[in-house]
Motif scaffolding. Structure first.
Motif, PDB file in Angstrom:
ATOM      1  N   ARG A   1      86.553 -53.286  89.112  1.00 34.04           N
ATOM      2  CA  ARG A   1      86.743 -53.181  90.553  1.00 34.04           C
ATOM      3  C   ARG A   1      86.863 -54.573  91.159  1.00 34.04           C
ATOM      4  O   ARG A   1      86.585 -55.572  90.499  1.00 34.04           O
ATOM      5  N   THR A   2      87.250 -54.647  92.407  1.00 32.53           N
ATOM      6  CA  THR A   2      87.311 -55.925  93.102  1.00 32.53           C
ATOM      7  C   THR A   2      85.927 -56.283  93.621  1.00 32.53           C
ATOM      8  O   THR A   2      85.094 -55.393  93.860  1.00 32.53           O
ATOM      9  N   PRO A   3      85.627 -57.587  93.812  1.00 28.33           N
ATOM     10  CA  PRO A   3      84.327 -57.956  94.372  1.00 28.33           C
ATOM     11  C   PRO A   3      84.047 -57.307  95.716  1.00 28.33           C
ATOM     12  O   PRO A   3      82.906 -56.941  96.012  1.00 28.33           O
ATOM     13  N   SER A   4      85.079 -57.157  96.544  1.00 27.33           N
ATOM     14  CA  SER A   4      84.856 -56.528  97.853  1.00 27.33           C
ATOM     15  C   SER A   4      84.477 -55.059  97.699  1.00 27.33           C
ATOM     16  O   SER A   4      83.637 -54.535  98.442  1.00 27.33           O
ATOM     17  N   ALA A   5      85.065 -54.385  96.709  1.00 27.06           N
ATOM     18  CA  ALA A   5      84.710 -52.987  96.468  1.00 27.06           C
ATOM     19  C   ALA A   5      83.276 -52.875  95.965  1.00 27.06           C
ATOM     20  O   ALA A   5      82.547 -51.954  96.337  1.00 27.06           O
ATOM     21  N   VAL A   6      82.869 -53.830  95.131  1.00 24.08           N
ATOM     22  CA  VAL A   6      81.498 -53.843  94.636  1.00 24.08           C
ATOM     23  C   VAL A   6      80.524 -54.056  95.797  1.00 24.08           C
ATOM     24  O   VAL A   6      79.485 -53.397  95.887  1.00 24.08           O
ATOM     25  N   SER A   7      80.849 -54.995  96.679  1.00 24.67           N
ATOM     26  CA  SER A   7      79.997 -55.240  97.851  1.00 24.67           C
ATOM     27  C   SER A   7      79.863 -53.988  98.706  1.00 24.67           C
ATOM     28  O   SER A   7      78.778 -53.676  99.211  1.00 24.67           O
ATOM     29  N   LEU A   8      80.963 -53.272  98.868  1.00 32.29           N
ATOM     30  CA  LEU A   8      80.938 -52.047  99.665  1.00 32.29           C
ATOM     31  C   LEU A   8      80.063 -50.988  99.005  1.00 32.29           C
ATOM     32  O   LEU A   8      79.320 -50.264  99.688  1.00 32.29           O
ATOM     33  N   GLN A   9      80.121 -50.911  97.680  1.00 34.39           N
ATOM     34  CA  GLN A   9      79.278 -49.947  96.978  1.00 34.39           C
ATOM     35  C   GLN A   9      77.796 -50.265  97.176  1.00 34.39           C
ATOM     36  O   GLN A   9      76.976 -49.364  97.361  1.00 34.39           O
ATOM     37  N   VAL A  10      77.447 -51.548  97.114  1.00 32.61           N
ATOM     38  CA  VAL A  10      76.065 -51.944  97.326  1.00 32.61           C
ATOM     39  C   VAL A  10      75.620 -51.573  98.742  1.00 32.61           C
ATOM     40  O   VAL A  10      74.514 -51.065  98.954  1.00 32.61           O
ATOM     41  N   LYS A  11      76.486 -51.818  99.697  1.00 24.79           N
ATOM     42  CA  LYS A  11      76.165 -51.477 101.087  1.00 24.79           C
ATOM     43  C   LYS A  11      75.918 -49.978 101.235  1.00 24.79           C
ATOM     44  O   LYS A  11      74.958 -49.553 101.895  1.00 24.79           O
ATOM     45  N   ARG A  12      76.757 -49.175 100.592  1.00 24.32           N
ATOM     46  CA  ARG A  12      76.595 -47.716 100.663  1.00 24.32           C
ATOM     47  C   ARG A  12      75.280 -47.288 100.017  1.00 24.32           C
ATOM     48  O   ARG A  12      74.573 -46.411 100.533  1.00 24.32           O
ATOM     49  N   LEU A  13      74.931 -47.911  98.913  1.00 24.58           N
ATOM     50  CA  LEU A  13      73.689 -47.555  98.233  1.00 24.58           C
ATOM     51  C   LEU A  13      72.480 -47.962  99.070  1.00 24.58           C
ATOM     52  O   LEU A  13      71.504 -47.212  99.178  1.00 24.58           O
TER      53      LEU A  13
END
Length: 295
Positions: A35-47
């Protein structure tokens, strides 16, 4: 009685969180999970929103789990291990045959029983031939077609055809209260030539200008640990060895880390790939329980 409304977690978010903790930053985690780093950041935010807790302390060039993040790391590894075992069980078609599996000498003493036990549940008619050897020899054997599946240690950047199962820290280990680290030349307990840990230790000392001598050499980590326990030497070993009677030596130059890698032979059958899934899940579960894997 009203309908059940279970508060389920998205395991993809949990897997991303665990990967970030294991790799040390968002970019490496993004590379590993595709995944892209921005997508990873978004996943962390959602969690974090789902759990209502902050999971990371953002610091320059690194991230550190909060107290809640540390709790989730252990629980998350267990969740993923159970999930992977369930999927492997129901995805595995009935099959017979033979798999040639290789693992490092030391990890075989700790992890192999659990790995083989899990696999026998889903594939009771598949024969597994096990070879314990040095990591470099295992990787070469898989390349040459002598082994179908290998688990070994190395650097992911130099092993593009292998998958990263776990990222670990390599540190200097000495006896708690011992004097070996103060001696010069520094007495070392190392694995035999060709070991990546040995090369990392010698390179770090050479660059720091610290005189040393190889006092003890062993094919297995247990030989190194015995020399350290006798306060005869220090040794480069996984960070999880730093428990009493041992401790991490912080006065010596850092050694970085290493990866637990897995490679499946080109053309290997479905049974080898099924075993690979069990091996990866077992490694993560053992590490998540704080048990020693590669030492």
């Amino acid at each position: 009685m009203g309908p059940l409304n279970p508060a389920n977690l998205d395991l993809d978010l949990v897997r991303t969180f665990v990967t970030i903790c294991e790799t040390g930053n968002f970019s490496r985690a993004a590379d590993r999970i595709g995944r892209t780093p921005s997508a990873v950041s978004l996943q962390v935010k959602r969690l974090e929103e789902r759990l209502g807790r902050a999971l990371f302390l953002r610091r320059p060039r690194t991230i550190v789990p909060t107290a809640d993040g540390e709790v989730l790391l252990g629980l998350g590894r267990r969740l993923l291990a159970v999930n992977d075992e369930v999927v492997a069980f129901f995805d595995a078609p009935p099959m017979e045959g033979r798999i040639r599996f290789g693992a490092p000498n030391d990890s075989g003493l700790f992890a192999l029983p659990a790995m083989l036990r899990r696999f026998s549940v889903t594939h009771p008619h598949v024969q597994v031939d096990v070879r314990l050897d040095a990591s470099r020899a295992l990787a070469d054997a898989c390349t040459d077609g002598a082994l179908d599946l290998v688990l070994y240690t190395g650097n992911a950047g130099a092993n593009r055809d292998a998958s990263v199962v776990q990222a670990e820290d390599l540190v200097w280990i000495g006896l708690d209260g011992g004097l070996a680290e103060t001696r010069r030349p520094l007495p070392l307990a190392l694995c035999h030539s060709g070991c990546a840990w040995r090369a990392a230790a010698l390179n770090a000392l050479d660059q720091a200008g610290i005189p040393y001598r190889v006092a003890y050499s062993s094919e297995h980590c247990q030989g190194q640990i015995a020399a350290v326990e006798a306060d005869l030497a220090v040794a480069p070993l996984p960070a999880n060895v730093a428990r009493r009677p041992f401790r991490r030596v912080t006065t010596l130059p850092p050694l970085g880390g290493y990866d637990v890698l897995m490679r499946v032979r080109d053309g290997a059958g479905p049974a080898a790939k099924a075993l690979a899934g069990h091996v990866a899940a077992c490694v993560r579960e053992i590490s998540g329980n704080g048990e020693r894997l590669f030492a």
